[in-house]
Scaffold this active site. Structure first.
Site, PDB file in Angstrom:
ATOM      1  CE  LYS C  76      -3.894   2.032   2.642  1.00 18.56           C
ATOM      2  NZ  LYS C  76      -4.750   1.885   3.839  1.00 18.56           N
ATOM      3  CB  SER C 151      -8.055   3.786   3.108  1.00 21.69           C
ATOM      4  OG  SER C 151      -7.204   3.095   4.020  1.00 21.69           O
ATOM      5  CB  SER C 175      -8.472   0.994   5.934  1.00 21.45           C
ATOM      6  OG  SER C 175      -9.138   2.220   5.925  1.00 21.45           O
TER       7      SER C 175
END
Lengths: 482, 95, 487
Positions: C76, C151, C175
């Protein structure tokens, strides 16, 4: 109207740790800009703080020295504001639960009386960097080397009533933190910085007036001047029917003037909250015990010891004991010469004068305590006179021209104690002063004592000060009195 | 909780974020909605509850006082918007 | 090759069926070909990946292969990667190339993983749909007209589209788990403090936690093994010993007590989802688990408390983005204040700005007690609810999200609606507990996740329960129709 001054202090003390409070970057003074600011100090994204154990121990040490409670649980909070020398946009500090709780300190005032000043609390926090306003094409340069240097901020109650009291307290704090070895005490480097909260009120009034805060004073002299001027300013304002605005002020040491800070004009809302990157600091009893066992001697205890062990006067002992480095110097000198009284006199008069004149701290003194001790030894054993020591040997030592004995030999300063040579000198002078000799012989004892000096002076002068005064005196008396 | 334009301007000043006049009403409206949702908390009496700042009841570890970070100024300043002589440059700071 | 789980990749590499360079090349080709449909990557580090793959093959030849040697994964874009742009999905960091790496990145590299690149995400991890990224919204591989969740939407989509074997994610309020649910993959948020936060760009420090996003619980166990452990650079990192997660898999769950919070099956839950969760629970019951109704009385206050605490912490965490030392600085600022206000207005997107302003509000003078302190007290009540529950049960189960993947744009105009996406996940972040989301079925051809919440540091048990479920079901092996149609 009679006015009373009310003063409280906030003192920032840089702790003498090797590394920063929350990072492993070094925190020595004077490095090239931004060479001692690591990723954590620069608030690079994702970096995190880890607390330096030594900073915690130093804070506890301070707390113990000022008779404070040590809070077993303390909490770091974020104080939010934007400033280019504050990389994270918040300062990691303590607010609701500081590590050091309330305490008290006795100060000695110039008139010989003493007074207790209460400490509200002391907390750990990080220092900010520096803004350099030297012109970079209309820009400001930011050096973050200082960012993250550990500080304790000492906050007093508004217990001081004059500049003299505030200075006495400030000096006492300086003396305590340097004695503890938790701060180098070098004011010129900003190692201790004072914010002074000042208000005035009609004498006898119980309510506090509106206060101003004068920030970042880094010398006792500036502090004294700033207090006097601010008190004057407030009194004049009030007597003209005006009011004092609660504001933060800056004092300029060069011009001796102060003004309100523009950047602090808008009301600040620091939005303190517990820093989620740091957990509560737990101080175990074992840690406190360990620190108690390692506590260096404090100035008050040292003063008492100097009075007891060296038979110094209270004021001499106080002066020497206040500064750890000076006290160490004194004791090392005594070790070399075994004469505390003369050591104290030399240090407080000649040495202090020379240091002061050259703007040096005792740590940078060019004369080692051993050499000063040797000098005192050579006076005691009549190798040189006190006068020669002051006039010739001390300046040579200051210029580091060699050991005491070498200097005496090289400059031929050895005191003349050869009785034959002295007899000859005395005879020469007496022969040249026949009239005075006659006067002396006709005088009574009391007058004779006075007249003797009239011979001593020229003899010493003729010997360039090197004649042993005691022997000259003896020879003179023998020759004249018979 | 209904915030007006002025409230938003105050917050924007605190947070150092320009909020354009053209959107300020929308921002006020959305933040007010969020605060209304948050205000569900207010009904609960929590006077006997200790606040919890961190999920684990852990204590702060202490780091030995050692210098571990070498000078990396060149690397750090290579990504800076403006530097000169090793300093970060910003518009003039007025104390 | 892209259908292989990590466990099978390790096996294949070990047997010499294929090399790390081959599988890395294969994934890079897939990304080049397919990711324009999903925008799941912000940065692809092809050359570096091939170099790492070559080195991995070399190590394997020399016989010193670490456990995940040569396995291609993605990070990420919230994890700092030395020498590779780390944007956090924000214009603010569009030009930010960190001179250091996150501990997670270092740990994964030490375990032998090859990094294919950096995945897309909601800006500064603030969002539940991956629509707030400066680099564009991520599209759900199951239906590109729908969101992947957020997210960590880029990571979830990349794993679901089989563009990498697995990916790292972070979870502040759901997330990892919510996008895992919406993309039909396995996502684990570990106990707070289990994985180091150093070098992971902070959103809300007391809630953020990194974790694996993978095809199966077995893979998640392998990844967590590499990620977890104490880090002296993170004060909040735990010193609790890390168990062997893979060794704990496959144990029988006979007698396992599963708590079903009444509050998780009430308001707002799509009946189709409730039905799928019920069937998954029945499967677990069939495996020997005992279902127990429990209460988490303060559940309804978790979203309000979270939206005080998270923005408050974020408002301070994001103050460092001031245009002074790195990141975006506006053109020709007229003065210092203009530089701050314009750099931050230009660098941050709307949702980030909104949360910063909310955070400033709840901490400001006069509001602190009513908002921040109250939220912290509720946080304790929520933790206490869980502690009470874990007195009665071993794990807690329920839905991960209230619905399946929603249409792009459906919730972006209404922040509060978006926030309610995390209604079932937020409480575990507030309490610091571990939670896993695993695929449990399909509703209208869209995946539905089952959430299992464990006690502190009980990740091994969560992984085992998930693994047992995956041994007897195949929901985790199902992929988007577009993939199945691929030759």
């Amino acid at each position: 109207m009679q006015w009373e001054t009310v003063i409280g202090l906030e003192i920032h003390v840089q702790l003498a740790t090797r590394s920063k409070i929350f990072s492993g970057a070094p925190c020595s003074f004077g490095a090239e800009p931004n060479t001692q600011a690591c990723a954590v100090d620069l608030a690079m994204p994702g970096t995190l703080p880890v607390l330096n154990e030594q900073a915690v121990r130093y804070a506890i040490m301070f707390g113990l020295a000022v008779n404070s409670e040590i809070n077993r649980n303390s909490v770091f909070e974020r104080k939010n504001y934007f400033y280019p020398d504050l990389p994270k946009g918040y300062q990691t500090s303590q607010l609701e639960q500081p590590i050091v709780g309330c305490g008290r300190v006795d100060i000695l005032l110039p008139d010989g009386s003493s007074k207790t000043v209460r400490i509200h609390h002391a907390h750990l926090e990080e220092d900010a960097g520096k803004s350099l306003h030297a012109d970079f094409h209309g820009m400001t340069g930011i050096d973050l080397n200082r960012a993250g240097t550990p500080l304790i901020e000492i906050v007093t109650e508004p217990d001081m009533r004059s500049a003299a009291e505030a200075i006495a307290f400030a000096r006492k704090m300086h003396s305590i933190v340097t004695s503890l070895g938790i701060c180098d005490g070098v004011m010129a480097h900003g190692s201790m910085r004072f914010d002074v909260n000042i208000s005035v009120r009609p004498s006898g009034s119980e309510t506090l007036g509106t206060r101003t805060e004068t920030k970042n004073l880094n010398s006792f002299k500036f502090m004294e001047d700033a207090i006097h001027k601010e008190v004057q300013r407030q009194i004049e304002l009030l007597e003209e029917g005006g009011t004092v605005a609660q504001e933060t002020r800056l004092y300029n040491g060069d011009t001796g003037e102060s003004r309100a800070m523009r950047s602090k004009e808008e009301a600040n809302d620091y939005r303190y909250f517990p820093c989620p990157d740091l957990l509560p600091v737990r101080v175990e009893q074992a840690m406190i015990d360990d620190i108690v066992g390692q506590m260096p001697e404090l100035p008050d205890a040292r003063q008492a010891r100097f009075i007891g062990s060296y038979q110094l006067s209270r004021s001499d002992a106080g002066l020497l004991a206040a500064d750890k480095a000076l006290a160490d110097y004194f004791e090392a000198t005594v070790k070399s010469c075994n004469d505390p009284r003369l050591s104290a006199n030399w240090i407080m008069a000649d040495l202090a004068g020379a240091l002061n004149k050259n703007g040096l701290e005792i740590a940078a003194c060019p004369i080692t305590p051993h050499r000063l001790g040797q000098l005192i030894n050579r006076i005691a054993d009549n190798t040189i006179s006190g006068k020669i020591a002051k006039q010739d040997v001390f300046p040579a030592l200051w210029l580091q021209q060699g050991e005491v004995d070498e200097i005496i030999e090289q400059k031929g300063l050895r005191q003349v104690s050869d009785s034959g040579a002295l007899e000859q000198l005395v005879d020469e002078i007496l022969a040249a002063k026949a009239v005075q000799v006659e006067q002396y012989r006709n005088a009574d004892d009391k007058k004779r004592k006075k007249l003797l000096g009239g011979f001593m002076g020229p003899i010493m002068q003729a010997s360039k000060g090197q004649a042993n005064p005691a022997m000259v005196n003896q020879i003179l008396r023998r020759k004249l009195d018979n | 909780m209904n915030l007006d334009d002025n409230d938003i301007r105050k917050l924007a000043t605190l947070a150092r974020i320009n909020v354009d006049n053209s959107i300020i009403e929308d921002v006020a409206h959305k933040i007010s909605d969020i605060l209304d949702m948050i205000d569900q908390m207010q009904a609960l009496d929590t006077s006997a509850v200790e606040p919890m700042a961190n999920p684990l009841d852990a204590i702060q570890p202490l780091r030995p006082d050692q210098v571990t970070e070498p000078n990396q100024r060149e690397a750090f300043q290579a990504i800076a918007p403006a530097t000169e002589n090793g300093l970060y440059l910003v518009p003039k700071v007025i104390d | 090759m892209h259908r292989l789980t990590i466990a099978r990749i390790v096996e294949g590499l070990g047997k010499g069926d294929f090399s790390s360079m081959e599988i890395t090349r294969h994934y890079l080709d897939r990304i080049a070909k397919l990711d324009p449909n999903y925008t799941s990557f912000i940065t692809v580090t092809a050359e570096q990946a091939m170099r790492q793959a070559q080195a991995a093959d070399q190590r394997r030849k020399q016989g010193d292969a670490p456990p995940l040697c040569g396995v291609p994964i993605a990070h990420k874009d919230i994890f700092c990667t030395q020498g590779t742009r780390t944007s956090c999905g924000s214009r603010m960091l569009d030009n930010f190339i960190p001179p250091y790496s996150a501990t997670v990145v270092e740990n994964m590299a030490a375990a032998g993983c090859v990094s294919l690149g950096k995945t897309n995400m909601d800006e500064f991890a603030m969002g539940s749909s991956n629509e707030t990224s400066f680099y564009g919204a991520v599209h759900n591989p199951w239906d590109t007209g729908r969101v992947p969740g957020g997210s960590s939407g880029g990571s979830a989509a990349a794993v679901a589209a089989q563009l990498c074997a697995a990916a790292t994610g972070t979870d502040t309020g759901g997330s990892i788990r919510q996008p895992a649910s919406l993309c039909g993959i396995t996502g684990l948020k570990p106990t707070y403090g289990r994985v180091s936060r150093y070098g992971m760009i902070a959103f809300a420090s007391s809630l953020d936690q990194a974790g694996p996003m993978a095809r199966s619980a077995e893979d998640a166990a392998l990844l967590l093994q590499a990620m977890a452990g104490h880090d002296p650079r993170d004060s909040t990192s735990s010193e609790v010993a890390v168990p062997d997660y893979s060794a704990g898999l496959g144990q029988d769950i006979d007698g396992l007590r599963i708590g079903l919070p009444r509050q998780y099956f009430q308001q707002g839950l799509d009946p189709a989802i409730a039905d799928i969760i019920q069937r998954a629970l029945i499967e677990l019951q069939r495996l020997g688990a005992v279902l127990v109704d429990i209460d988490l009385p303060h559940s309804s206050l978790s979203v309000p408390a979270y939206y005080v605490i998270a923005p408050a912490e974020a408002s301070a965490n994001l103050s460092r983005f001031d245009g002074v030392r790195y990141g975006h600085r506006c053109e020709t600022p007229v003065d210092l204040n203009d530089m701050y206000c314009r750099s931050r207005a230009e660098g941050f997107g709307d949702e980030v700005k909104r949360r910063i302003l909310v955070g400033a509000y709840v901490l400001s003078a006069g509001y602190y007690d009513a908002y921040y302190r109250q939220a912290q007290k509720i946080r304790r009540l929520i933790k206490n609810d869980f502690l009470t529950a874990f007195g009665q049960v071993d794990v807690i189960a329920g839905p991960t999200a209230p619905g399946t993947a929603f249409a792009m744009g459906a919730k972006s105009a209404d922040p509060v609606q978006m926030y309610l996406e995390d209604i079932y996940t937020i409480a575990t972040n507030l309490a610091g507990l571990p939670g896993i989301s695993i695929p449990a079925g399909l509703s209208n051809d869209l995946p539905v996740g089952l959430q299992i919440i464990g006690n502190y540091f009980d990740e091994a048990r969560l992984l085992n329960v998930a693994h047992r479920f995956q041994q007897t079901t195949d929901w985790h092996q199902q992929g988007p129709a577009t993939l199945t149609e691929e030759v």
